[in-house]
Design a protein around this motif. Structure first.
Motif, PDB file in Angstrom:
ATOM      1  N   ALA A 178      15.243   7.108  13.341  1.00 46.45           N
ATOM      2  CA  ALA A 178      14.256   6.152  13.658  1.00 46.45           C
ATOM      3  C   ALA A 178      14.873   4.759  13.798  1.00 46.45           C
ATOM      4  CB  ALA A 178      13.464   6.253  12.388  1.00 46.45           C
ATOM      5  N   GLY A 179      16.106   4.511  13.616  1.00 40.86           N
ATOM      6  CA  GLY A 179      16.685   3.261  13.336  1.00 40.86           C
ATOM      7  C   GLY A 179      16.586   2.469  12.157  1.00 40.86           C
ATOM      8  N   VAL A 180      16.344   2.877  10.919  1.00 41.25           N
ATOM      9  CA  VAL A 180      16.095   1.934   9.912  1.00 41.25           C
ATOM     10  C   VAL A 180      17.046   1.276   9.568  1.00 41.25           C
ATOM     11  CG1 VAL A 180      15.575   2.068   7.440  1.00 41.25           C
ATOM     12  CG2 VAL A 180      14.450   3.525   9.060  1.00 41.25           C
ATOM     13  N   HIS A 181      16.958   0.071   9.499  1.00 45.49           N
ATOM     14  CA  HIS A 181      18.246  -0.971   9.525  1.00 45.49           C
ATOM     15  C   HIS A 181      18.061  -1.920   8.163  1.00 45.49           C
ATOM     16  CE1 HIS A 181      16.231  -4.650  11.142  1.00 45.49           C
ATOM     17  NE2 HIS A 181      15.426  -3.896  11.930  1.00 45.49           N
ATOM     18  N   SER A 182      16.956  -2.076   7.763  1.00 42.97           N
ATOM     19  CA  SER A 182      16.562  -2.901   6.687  1.00 42.97           C
ATOM     20  C   SER A 182      15.712  -2.110   5.594  1.00 42.97           C
ATOM     21  CB  SER A 182      16.203  -4.329   7.123  1.00 42.97           C
ATOM     22  OG  SER A 182      16.429  -5.164   6.016  1.00 42.97           O
ATOM     23  N   TYR A 183      15.810  -2.400   4.381  1.00 42.06           N
ATOM     24  CA  TYR A 183      14.956  -1.746   3.321  1.00 42.06           C
ATOM     25  C   TYR A 183      14.496  -2.721   2.026  1.00 42.06           C
ATOM     26  CZ  TYR A 183      13.620   1.627  -0.428  1.00 42.06           C
ATOM     27  OH  TYR A 183      12.961   2.135  -1.290  1.00 42.06           O
ATOM     28  N   LEU A 184      13.493  -2.526   1.573  1.00 41.48           N
ATOM     29  CA  LEU A 184      12.827  -3.429   0.573  1.00 41.48           C
ATOM     30  C   LEU A 184      12.038  -2.606  -0.281  1.00 41.48           C
ATOM     31  CD1 LEU A 184      12.780  -5.782  -1.002  1.00 41.48           C
ATOM     32  CD2 LEU A 184      11.017  -6.890   0.831  1.00 41.48           C
ATOM     33  N   ALA A 185      12.073  -2.560  -1.636  1.00 41.95           N
ATOM     34  CA  ALA A 185      11.281  -2.105  -2.665  1.00 41.95           C
ATOM     35  C   ALA A 185      11.263  -3.119  -3.763  1.00 41.95           C
ATOM     36  CB  ALA A 185      11.772  -0.647  -3.292  1.00 41.95           C
ATOM     37  N   VAL A 186       9.463  -3.409  -3.657  1.00 45.30           N
ATOM     38  CA  VAL A 186       9.410  -4.185  -4.761  1.00 45.30           C
ATOM     39  C   VAL A 186       8.152  -3.541  -5.885  1.00 45.30           C
ATOM     40  CG1 VAL A 186       9.293  -6.300  -3.535  1.00 45.30           C
ATOM     41  CG2 VAL A 186       7.272  -4.975  -3.341  1.00 45.30           C
ATOM     42  N   PRO A 187       8.534  -3.821  -7.206  1.00 38.56           N
ATOM     43  CA  PRO A 187       7.591  -2.923  -8.018  1.00 38.56           C
ATOM     44  C   PRO A 187       6.232  -3.407  -8.037  1.00 38.56           C
ATOM     45  CG  PRO A 187       8.955  -4.699  -9.214  1.00 38.56           C
ATOM     46  CD  PRO A 187       9.381  -4.750  -7.562  1.00 38.56           C
ATOM     47  N   LEU A 188       5.332  -2.627  -8.473  1.00 35.86           N
ATOM     48  CA  LEU A 188       3.846  -2.901  -8.511  1.00 35.86           C
ATOM     49  C   LEU A 188       3.780  -3.015 -10.253  1.00 35.86           C
ATOM     50  CD1 LEU A 188       2.588  -0.174  -6.084  1.00 35.86           C
ATOM     51  CD2 LEU A 188       2.190  -2.468  -5.921  1.00 35.86           C
ATOM     52  N   ILE A 189       3.387  -4.161 -10.714  1.00 36.66           N
ATOM     53  CA  ILE A 189       3.465  -4.316 -12.258  1.00 36.66           C
ATOM     54  C   ILE A 189       2.118  -5.022 -12.420  1.00 36.66           C
ATOM     55  CG2 ILE A 189       4.532  -5.556 -13.920  1.00 36.66           C
ATOM     56  CD1 ILE A 189       7.064  -5.662 -12.437  1.00 36.66           C
ATOM     57  N   ALA A 190       1.212  -4.509 -13.478  1.00 40.99           N
ATOM     58  CA  ALA A 190       0.123  -4.994 -13.891  1.00 40.99           C
ATOM     59  C   ALA A 190      -0.001  -4.935 -15.268  1.00 40.99           C
ATOM     60  CB  ALA A 190      -1.146  -4.212 -13.211  1.00 40.99           C
ATOM     61  N   ARG A 191      -0.002  -6.197 -16.018  1.00 39.44           N
ATOM     62  CA  ARG A 191      -0.179  -6.119 -17.404  1.00 39.44           C
ATOM     63  C   ARG A 191       1.015  -5.562 -18.201  1.00 39.44           C
ATOM     64  NH1 ARG A 191      -4.920  -4.539 -15.022  1.00 39.44           N
ATOM     65  NH2 ARG A 191      -6.766  -6.242 -15.378  1.00 39.44           N
ATOM     66  N   GLY A 192       2.131  -6.142 -17.646  1.00 37.32           N
ATOM     67  CA  GLY A 192       3.372  -5.673 -18.141  1.00 37.32           C
ATOM     68  C   GLY A 192       3.631  -4.174 -17.849  1.00 37.32           C
ATOM     69  N   GLU A 193       3.182  -3.447 -17.341  1.00 32.77           N
ATOM     70  CA  GLU A 193       3.480  -2.136 -16.707  1.00 32.77           C
ATOM     71  C   GLU A 193       3.892  -2.018 -15.506  1.00 32.77           C
ATOM     72  OE1 GLU A 193       1.465   2.540 -17.450  1.00 32.77           O
ATOM     73  OE2 GLU A 193       0.213   0.614 -17.618  1.00 32.77           O
ATOM     74  N   VAL A 194       4.758  -1.102 -15.205  1.00 35.80           N
ATOM     75  CA  VAL A 194       5.104  -0.739 -13.956  1.00 35.80           C
ATOM     76  C   VAL A 194       4.559   0.437 -13.523  1.00 35.80           C
ATOM     77  CG1 VAL A 194       7.110   0.058 -12.521  1.00 35.80           C
ATOM     78  CG2 VAL A 194       7.655  -1.573 -14.198  1.00 35.80           C
ATOM     79  N   LEU A 195       3.700   0.271 -12.567  1.00 35.25           N
ATOM     80  CA  LEU A 195       2.849   1.471 -11.887  1.00 35.25           C
ATOM     81  C   LEU A 195       3.575   2.269 -10.594  1.00 35.25           C
ATOM     82  CD1 LEU A 195      -0.317  -0.461 -11.385  1.00 35.25           C
ATOM     83  CD2 LEU A 195       0.291   0.361 -13.459  1.00 35.25           C
ATOM     84  N   GLY A 196       4.476   1.520  -9.906  1.00 33.40           N
ATOM     85  CA  GLY A 196       5.268   2.156  -9.215  1.00 33.40           C
ATOM     86  C   GLY A 196       5.711   1.337  -8.248  1.00 33.40           C
ATOM     87  N   ALA A 197       5.939   1.408  -6.620  1.00 37.20           N
ATOM     88  CA  ALA A 197       6.542   0.630  -5.889  1.00 37.20           C
ATOM     89  C   ALA A 197       5.884   0.587  -4.490  1.00 37.20           C
ATOM     90  CB  ALA A 197       8.055   0.840  -5.599  1.00 37.20           C
ATOM     91  N   LEU A 198       6.233  -0.773  -3.955  1.00 37.13           N
ATOM     92  CA  LEU A 198       5.678  -0.738  -2.642  1.00 37.13           C
ATOM     93  C   LEU A 198       7.243  -0.681  -1.744  1.00 37.13           C
ATOM     94  CD1 LEU A 198       3.800  -1.657  -0.121  1.00 37.13           C
ATOM     95  CD2 LEU A 198       4.448  -4.250  -0.753  1.00 37.13           C
ATOM     96  N   ASP A 199       7.074   0.249  -1.032  1.00 36.47           N
ATOM     97  CA  ASP A 199       8.509   0.761  -0.144  1.00 36.47           C
ATOM     98  C   ASP A 199       8.204   0.282   1.133  1.00 36.47           C
ATOM     99  OD1 ASP A 199      10.012   2.839   1.497  1.00 36.47           O
ATOM    100  OD2 ASP A 199      10.813   3.123  -0.552  1.00 36.47           O
TER     101      ASP A 199
ATOM    102  N   VAL B 203      -2.601  -5.456  -9.679  1.00 35.99           N
ATOM    103  CA  VAL B 203      -3.734  -5.787 -10.490  1.00 35.99           C
ATOM    104  C   VAL B 203      -4.918  -4.987 -10.012  1.00 35.99           C
ATOM    105  CG1 VAL B 203      -5.293  -7.426 -11.384  1.00 35.99           C
ATOM    106  CG2 VAL B 203      -2.887  -7.890 -11.204  1.00 35.99           C
ATOM    107  N   SER B 204      -5.321  -5.163  -8.762  1.00 36.84           N
ATOM    108  CA  SER B 204      -6.389  -4.435  -8.106  1.00 36.84           C
ATOM    109  C   SER B 204      -6.150  -2.882  -8.447  1.00 36.84           C
ATOM    110  CB  SER B 204      -6.596  -4.295  -6.721  1.00 36.84           C
ATOM    111  OG  SER B 204      -6.844  -5.631  -6.343  1.00 36.84           O
ATOM    112  N   ILE B 205      -5.114  -2.149  -8.074  1.00 34.80           N
ATOM    113  CA  ILE B 205      -4.645  -0.909  -8.451  1.00 34.80           C
ATOM    114  C   ILE B 205      -5.002  -0.416  -9.913  1.00 34.80           C
ATOM    115  CG2 ILE B 205      -2.944   1.041  -8.242  1.00 34.80           C
ATOM    116  CD1 ILE B 205      -1.803  -0.114  -6.043  1.00 34.80           C
ATOM    117  N   ASP B 206      -4.476  -1.295 -10.771  1.00 40.05           N
ATOM    118  CA  ASP B 206      -4.793  -1.141 -12.306  1.00 40.05           C
ATOM    119  C   ASP B 206      -6.093  -1.104 -12.481  1.00 40.05           C
ATOM    120  OD1 ASP B 206      -3.276  -0.473 -14.637  1.00 40.05           O
ATOM    121  OD2 ASP B 206      -3.760  -2.775 -15.236  1.00 40.05           O
ATOM    122  N   ASN B 207      -6.754  -1.993 -11.847  1.00 37.47           N
ATOM    123  CA  ASN B 207      -8.246  -2.253 -12.351  1.00 37.47           C
ATOM    124  C   ASN B 207      -9.159  -0.924 -11.850  1.00 37.47           C
ATOM    125  OD1 ASN B 207      -7.999  -4.734 -13.434  1.00 37.47           O
ATOM    126  ND2 ASN B 207      -8.433  -5.832 -11.698  1.00 37.47           N
ATOM    127  N   ALA B 208      -8.692  -0.506 -10.582  1.00 34.49           N
ATOM    128  CA  ALA B 208      -9.307   0.611 -10.070  1.00 34.49           C
ATOM    129  C   ALA B 208      -8.924   1.910 -10.802  1.00 34.49           C
ATOM    130  CB  ALA B 208      -8.942   0.962  -8.593  1.00 34.49           C
TER     131      ALA B 208
END
Length: 698
Positions: A400-421, A448-453
């Motif tokens: 597919a030609g993936v040439h750049s990658y970034l992952a940022v954590p999903l953090i709400a109220r001090g808890e890591v919920l996962g990541a945005l890849d 925050v929205s995911i944690d609320n949900a």
């Protein structure tokens, strides 16, 4: 001397080379030619001489030139100069005052020389130009030369073949090529690393049409900066001579790299702000985890990434305590995936809803464990194995030609919920630190929205579980009745809890049909509903009149702080073929006759809701023949925020007026037609149909 002596060669005549096109400078100067014989008489007088001195050819020819053109005070000087030119062949040049026909004295630039014809006779040729014209041309030329030489703007002239004819020092410095190395060469020969086809195409269009090209941005590299991309603003103008002949193209070049970068950065900042503003509106519109995740990837692609995924730690969804900091592999669950571009990159992503185990060395695992972004600005083949879930997925990412990658954590109220890849395939720019900040801002808002949900769904599940545990299961068998029921919880967890239905067998083959709605929401409302349902069953066993049952329920409800409820209580007696009904502020039921008559709302006294107190309830007798249907429901089935209640009630009656069908099918039809997925209230629905005599229990 004849006119043939001064005639130019005929262009195109055999043996005579073609002359180049005449230039316009002589026309600007207006050079006059005057020829004198040895006696000083005028024998040749050009049209320009008439313009310069005022005398026509008929007036000048044969006249002594000195007497005609010079005042008495300068006559001796002129005669002396004339004699010296004819005697010794000496040329003379300088400015000299002459007398115009109108009597004015003018300063004229002269160049005099001796001529000899084929007979050996001598003549004096005088070339004359108005002194002020020469001065103006010299000034203009000096100014032009200095402007070109000292201008910080790169300037060039291309001839009709688009070869450099002139290059100023500024352009030579920009290009990193000496000015003299430009002359006679085309743009592509001097600057091979630029898009020379575009540049020469622009110049050719200007040369052909005469329409200028102004401030066209060109990017690339030159020998002056071989390792850095620069941006220039280029303009082309056609150059024409005094007679309209095309001389070539003039070009101006301004280095606008810093301005262009600032403009791009300002545009990027504007787009970042717009993206954040868009996310604040579009992400977190509901209290659903999956939908919030989809909204996040919808905002992210393609503005920030070509492929985006929201991966949530499985233990977060299940609310287990196992954390992401134990250093081992982690189980993720993809809640949403979106791709814009290469199918292979999307195929490499985890299927939505399916769990995927990622080892401790995987980048998404590191992101979730540390709670920090992971950036791989330029992905190398070895990096793909740490990005993908498997070797097969890594191969798909490579294709597919993936040439750049970034992952940022999903953090709400001090808890890591996962990541945005995030991955880039078609977007040629690598992720940078600004992208990290932007992705982090989007992830923080979405987390925050995911944690609320997540919390609301947990509360909702608890409320629904409680609600269902308090409701009857499959309606019990009832003498002479066929019964079907539905309970549909509200869309939002805060609205769960208040509605109920019940079918209660009484003595003498009678059956009580009940539907009610506690005004309020949440677990407290569900608990209150449970208490009222229990009380209803207890009073029903006493075989009381429906109005008396509601009276006792009203007293109980008054003891429940801040709660009131509506309730419809009906008793079917198969021996009498009738219903006894009492209403406490509830919507009227619908009666569907078996005879084919129209369905209609049962006309009952409305009554006051339970908990108001001090109000008597009435019992109404309603015939209920074999095959008749009675539909009881709560307001969540018919009430909406946008439609009038009477229109919704009419729609309900119309749905029931188009023929009998199995009761289960009737329940499904009513829920499907009247219910909307995002309705904010729950629904209790109870449908009963009488059986013919001898039909047995339902």
């Amino acid at each position: 001397m004849t006119a043939e002596s001064f005639r130019a060669p005929e262009e195109g005549r055999p043996g005579v080379p073609s002359a180049p096109a005449p230039k316009g400078l002589l026309d600007v100067l207006g050079v006059a030619a005057v020829v004198l014989d040895v006696q000083g008489r005028i024998v040749f007088w050009s049209p320009q001489a008439e313009t310069l001195f005022g005398y026509g050819a008929a007036e000048a020819l044969g006249q002594y030139g000195a007497r005609l053109l010079v005042g008495p005070e300068h006559l001796d000087e002129v005669v002396d100069l004339f004699t010296r030119v004819l005697a010794g062949g000496e040329s003379w040049a300088g400015a000299f005052p002459i007398r115009h026909k109108n009597g004015e004295e003018r300063l004229v630039e002269f160049r005099n020389m001796r001529l000899q014809d084929d007979l050996g006779d001598f003549y004096a040729l005088g070339m004359a130009v108005d002194h002020s014209t020469v001065t103006r041309v010299e000034t203009d030329l000096a100014l032009s030369q200095q402007l070109v030489a000292q201008s910080p703007t790169g300037l060039a002239m291309l001839d009709a073949d688009l070869r450099y004819a002139l290059v100023n020092p500024a352009l030579a410095r920009m290009n990193g090529v000496p000015a003299e190395a430009h002359i006679g060469r085309r743009i592509g020969e001097v600057l091979p690393d630029l898009d020379t086809a575009l540049l020469e195409g622009l110049a050719q269009d200007v040369l052909t049409t005469g329409v200028p090209t102004v401030e066209r941005y060109i990017a690339g590299r030159t020998p002056a900066n071989p390792d850095e991309d620069r941006t220039w603003s280029v303009s082309f103008y056609r150059l024409e001579g005094g007679q309209g002949q095309v001389l070539g193209v003039a070009g101006s070049v301004v280095d606008v790299t810093e301005r262009h970068r600032a403009s791009l950065e300002a545009e990027r900042s504007r787009r970042r702000l717009a993206l954040i503003a868009d996310a604040s509106v579009r992400v977190g519109t509901t209290l659903e985890v999956e939908r919030t995740a989809r909204e996040l990837v919808d905002v992210t692609v393609p503005e920030l990434a070509d492929v985006a995924a929201v991966d949530i730690l499985d233990h977060v969804l299940s609310r287990r305590r196992t954390g992401a900091s134990d250093g081992g592999p982690q189980l993720f669950r993809a809640l949403a995936v979106k791709g814009d571009g290469r199918r292979e990159a999307l195929a490499a992503a985890d299927p939505v809803g399916s769990p995927a185990m990622y080892g401790a060395d995987r980048l998404v695992t590191q992101c979730a464990r540390t709670g920090r972004p992971v950036l791989v600005a330029r992905v190398e083949p070895a990096d793909l194995g740490r990005i993908a879930r498997s070797p097969e997925a890594a191969e798909l990412l490579r294709r597919a030609g993936v040439h750049s990658y970034l992952a940022v954590p999903l953090i709400a109220r001090g808890e890591v919920l996962g990541a945005l890849d995030l991955k880039r395939t078609d977007n040629p720019l690598p992720f940078d630190e600004d992208d990290v900040l932007l992705a982090g801002e989007l992830a923080a808002r979405a987390a925050v929205s995911i944690d609320n949900a997540r919390w609301y769904q947990s509360v909702r599940n608890s409320a629904v579980t409680l609600q269902r545990s308090l409701l009857p299961g499959r309606p019990p068998d009832a003498a002479g009745l066929e019964v079907a029921a539905r309970y549909v919880p509200a869309h939002a967890s805060s609205e769960v809890g208040g509605d109920w239905y019940d079918v209660i067998r009484l003595s003498g083959d009678k059956t009580a049909l009940v539907v009610g709605d506690v005004m309020g929401s949440g677990i407290d409302a569900a608990a209150t509903m449970g208490r009222l349902r229990t009380a209803t069953c207890a009073f029903a066993d006493l075989d009381l009149d429906p109005a008396d049952v509601l009276l006792h329920l009203d007293r109980i409800t008054q003891e429940l702080e801040h709660y009131i409820a509506t309730c419809l209580y009906a008793v079917y007696d198969p021996r009498l073929g009738e219903l006894l009904m009492a209403n406490a502020g509830h919507l009227p039921p619908v009666l569907v006759p078996a005879t084919g008559g129209p369905a209609a709302l049962v006309d009952l006294p409305t009554g006051a809701p339970l908990g108001v107190g001090g109000v008597e309830f009435e019992t109404t007798r309603v015939p209920f023949a074999p095959g008749d249907e009675l539909v009881l429901y709560t307001d969540g089935l018919v009430e909406t925020r946008d439609d009038p209640l009477d229109e919704r009630m009419a729609a309900l009656v119309a749905l029931l007026d188009d023929g009998h069908r199995p009761l289960e099918a009737t329940c499904d039809r009513l829920i499907e037609a009247m219910r909307r997925p995002d309705d904010p209230d729950d629904v209790a629905l109870l449908v009963a149909r009488t059986r013919p005599p001898g039909g047995g229990a339902g």
